[in-house]
Write a protein that holds these residues in place. Structure first.
Motif, short mmCIF file in Angstrom:
data_model
loop_
_atom_site.label_atom_id
_atom_site.label_comp_id
_atom_site.label_asym_id
_atom_site.label_seq_id
_atom_site.Cartn_x
_atom_site.Cartn_y
_atom_site.Cartn_z
N CYS A 52 -16.42 62.07 -25.93
CA CYS A 52 -14.97 62.32 -25.90
C CYS A 52 -14.29 61.96 -27.22
CB CYS A 52 -14.32 61.53 -24.77
SG CYS A 52 -14.79 62.09 -23.13
N ASP A 59 -15.60 67.45 -29.53
CA ASP A 59 -14.88 66.66 -28.51
C ASP A 59 -15.00 67.41 -27.18
OD1 ASP A 59 -13.17 65.39 -26.79
OD2 ASP A 59 -11.42 65.45 -28.12
N SER A 61 -14.14 66.50 -24.07
CA SER A 61 -13.36 65.89 -22.99
C SER A 61 -13.07 66.89 -21.86
CB SER A 61 -12.03 65.34 -23.53
OG SER A 61 -12.26 64.32 -24.46
N LEU A 110 -11.97 59.13 -19.93
CA LEU A 110 -11.18 60.33 -19.62
C LEU A 110 -9.86 59.95 -18.95
CD1 LEU A 110 -13.82 62.88 -18.25
CD2 LEU A 110 -12.53 63.06 -20.38
N PHE A 114 -7.57 61.15 -22.18
CA PHE A 114 -7.50 62.61 -22.06
C PHE A 114 -6.61 63.05 -20.88
CE2 PHE A 114 -9.25 66.50 -20.13
CZ PHE A 114 -9.00 67.40 -21.16
#
Length: 726
Positions: A52, A59, A61, A110, A114
């Motif tokens: 992530c 990336d 994510s 996450l 994110f």
């Protein structure tokens, strides 16, 4: 720390995660000697973190968020049926929650960054929704049908796994809650997918039962079954349903058992309401009132039947008196008078009899007071042998008071009748604000002319006191306006009564709140300025006051007695008070304190919350102000129960317990068919111990009663055993 961290490819990183997820599933499947060690957990967490935080285009994510959702897809397949399906569902949901918890730890990065930046559903919410979409939505119709079938078995007295039912219903409830936001989801499954179907199932079940019972059973038998069913439905909520279901469930059951059949129940041939009144079945009438008071517009038909019955009995007495007077019309007038006065005695006895019904069986309800009043108005407006009822009652009073009259009563009985009349007058003068003083004086003048001044002197004094009290109140208000520094924080109205004129009223010393104390002191100062030779004794038991309760939803004006007001004002200083603290602070007797607390915490208006929650007041109870109390009215009157309310409440509780014992005994015997006395009593105690500790003697009496009513019979081969009669 090296800044040149090797790039982890999506497929490579997810392959490592799949190994960890597969091991997690093996752990959930209870495979022996399989568990996570801390290094494995940290490796999986670090893998997600690295994937992530890599620079674009590495990336991953969003891709990991999508794969997290897909990690649950192959875990929610089901193969079993019936109750086994429910058990598998409960196990899978339990394991699913564990799996969600572990995966949330692995994918924690996450959640922190994110998901927060993109305003996406949290990982835990996604896990919940996955189970709902992939498993629950496919099974909910089948599961709901199985649950309703199990509840119907429970209603029929069969033994079911109540814990299993509760665990399954907990899934409905949990899936209707967003665990990340701690709030309910729209259209929660418990209400949408279970409660509506369960309510309809309840209607169908009791519709069939009611149609059978209404044909086969007498009115008392039907009502007893209905009451037992309603009690069991309340218990059902406590055992495995959500508390929000209770009002809907009770409405459905009451609708089918009572509301749909109200006319058939009341007019049941040879056992309906009129037959119960004729046969003086007080207990059955009390049950009828309790049941029909639960449903909308349930009491008016009962009160109408009561009124018609009282009217018929009264008119029958009237006809007997008219016929007797007609047969004696050629005899001496005093013989006819004796017959007429006998009619008055019977009418008075009849009123006392049915007033007892109103107070005891019909719980002092205004509808039944009105029904009794209107029934007697019809009877008492009829003439007997050319005499109006007013003339007959006047003659009856004359016979009581006249020395050597027809109605021979002892001095004590005569004094008792007069005291009753004086007490009634006292209540009218003190509490009936719309009373007509001129009519009262006119009646007293006629009584004085007929019976002499001694008969009416005290009652005339009472009327004079009321007039003087109005003058005193006007003077008091002027006194306050001239001395504004004395003005208390609340308005006060006082009626000064002359001791010799009025009935004796109970008075208790009480520690008044400071607001009330100032009022009393100011009025004392005023009264001493008016007269210096009269001593004042305050009768707080007759007082009332209006106070404002500031509740969370809205302020409500409470019309209460002085005792109630003084007690409520204690909660301005303390949120919680024990029974003993209230008694000490008020300096009120325990009996009076029990009555006041009962009216404020156990009656119609729950202004105080009580712990423990029960219908009786005990010295170990603790009370606190109910900030959430509300009512559709902005002004309510909180009635104080009669002095014997404590005994009445205990009696009511014992009655309710008796029904619960009946229900438990019938349920046990219906499932077992035959049992020894000792085993039946032991199982009954075990079933009821969750609600209360049943009395063994009461259980024995209920068994005998069920035998009398042919629910049970003694086993012919074993005198110490019982058989269930279908």
């Amino acid at each position: 720390m090296s800044l040149n961290r090797p790039i982890i490819d999506l497929d490579e990183g997810w392959a490592q995660m799949e190994i960890g997820i597969a091991k997690l599933k093996r752990i959930l499947a209870d495979e022996p000697r399989v568990s996570f060690v801390s290094d494995e957990y940290m490796h999986l967490y670090t893998t997600i973190y690295n994937m992530c935080t890599q620079k674009s285009p590495h990336d991953y994510s969003q891709q990991l968020y999508d794969k997290y959702r897909g990690a649950f897809d192959d875990y929610v397949t089901f193969t079993k049926h019936g109750e086994f399906l429910l058990r598998e569902l409960v196990l899978r949901w339990k394991n699913h929650k564990v799996m969600v918890r572990w995966l949330c730890r692995f994918f924690h990065y996450l959640d922190r960054y994110f998901i927060t930046r993109r305003s996406l559903p949290a990982l835990k919410s996604v896990g919940w929704e996955s189970f709902k979409t992939l498993a629950f939505d496919e099974l909910k119709a089948t599961v709901t049908t199985i649950l309703i079938t199990m509840v119907d078995k429970d209603r029929d007295g069969q033994i079911i796994d109540r814990t299993l039912v509760k665990n399954v219903l907990d899934i409905y409830i949990e899936l209707g809650h967003d665990p990340a936001r701690n709030q309910s989801a729209p259209d929660p499954p418990y209400e949408k997918d279970f409660e509506d179907a369960f309510r309809q199932g309840t209607i169908d079940y009791y519709s069939k039962k009611a149609q059978t019972w209404i044909v086969e059973d007498t009115c008392p038998e039907y009502m007893l079954k209905a009451e037992m069913c309603l009690q069991k439905e309340k218990e059902r909520v406590a055992h495995y349903l959500h508390s929000s279901t209770e009002p809907k469930l009770m409405e459905a059951a009451q609708g089918e058992l009572l509301a749909r059949h109200i006319d058939q129940i009341l007019k049941k041939e040879n056992s309906g309401c009129k037959v119960l009144l004729c046969n003086e079945k007080v207990e059955d009438l009390s049950r009828m009132f309790r049941l029909f008071s639960r449903i909308k517009d349930g009491l008016p038909p009962v009160s109408k039947t009561f009124q018609e019955h009282v009217n018929e009995v009264g008119m029958s007495l009237l006809k007997q008196a008219v016929d007797a007077a007609a047969s004696k019309k050629n005899e001496k007038r005093d013989v006819v008078s004796a017959l007429e006065l006998d009619y008055v005695r019977k009418i008075l006895d009849l009123h006392d009899k049915y007033m007892a019904y109103v107070i005891n069986s019909f719980q002092n309800h205004t509808l039944f007071h009105k029904a009794l009043k209107e029934a007697f108005e019809v009877v008492c407006n009829k003439d007997v042998a050319g005499c109006t009822s007013a003339e007959l009652f006047a003659s009856y009073c004359d016979s009581i008071l006249r020395k050597g009259g027809i109605e021979k009563l002892s001095d004590e009985a005569i004094e008792g009748n007069l005291e009753k009349a004086r007490k009634k007058l006292g209540r009218r003068l003190l509490f009936d604000k719309n009373g007509n003083d001129e009519l009262e004086r006119s009646l007293l003048a006629k009584l004085k002319q007929y019976f002499g001044g001694q008969f009416t002197s005290k009652m005339e004094g009472m009327l004079t006191d009321i007039i003087l009290a109005k003058d005193n109140q006007t003077k008091y208000e002027k006194y306050i306006s001239r001395n504004p520094e004395l003005h208390p924080s609340v308005d006060l109205s006082v009626q000064v009564l002359t001791t010799g004129y009025w009935p004796t009223y109970k008075s208790s010393e009480i520690n008044l709140p400071s607001e009330m104390v100032k009022c009393v002191e100011v009025f004392k100062g005023f009264y001493q300025s008016v007269t210096k030779y009269r001593k004042m004794n305050w009768i707080y038991s007759l007082g009332n006051c209006n106070i404002i309760g500031r509740f969370e939803l809205k302020p409500i004006e409470l019309i209460v007695t002085t005792y109630q007001g003084a007690l409520l004002l204690l909660f301005n200083e303390s949120e919680r008070l024990s029974f003993s603290e209230i008694v000490t602070q008020l300096n009120l007797s325990e009996d009076d304190t029990v009555r006041v607390l009962h009216s404020l915490s156990c009656g119609k208006y729950k202004i105080l919350n009580k712990e423990p929650n029960s219908r009786t007041i005990s010295p170990n109870d603790v009370f606190e102000f109910n900030h959430k109390f509300t009512d559709k009215m902005r002004r309510i009157k909180v009635q104080l129960p009669p002095s014997d309310e404590k005994k009445k409440v205990i009696d009511d509780v014992n009655k309710d317990r008796r029904f619960a014992i009946d229900a438990a005994l019938v349920r046990i015997m219906k499932s077992r068919k035959i049992m020894t006395h000792q085993n039946l009593v032991a199982e009954c105690v075990e079933q009821l111990s969750r609600m209360f500790k049943p009395d063994i003697k009461m259980i024995k009496r209920r068994i005998e009663d069920l035998i009398t009513r042919e629910y049970l019979e003694r086993d012919k081969d074993s005198a110490n055993s019982y058989r269930y009669l279908a």
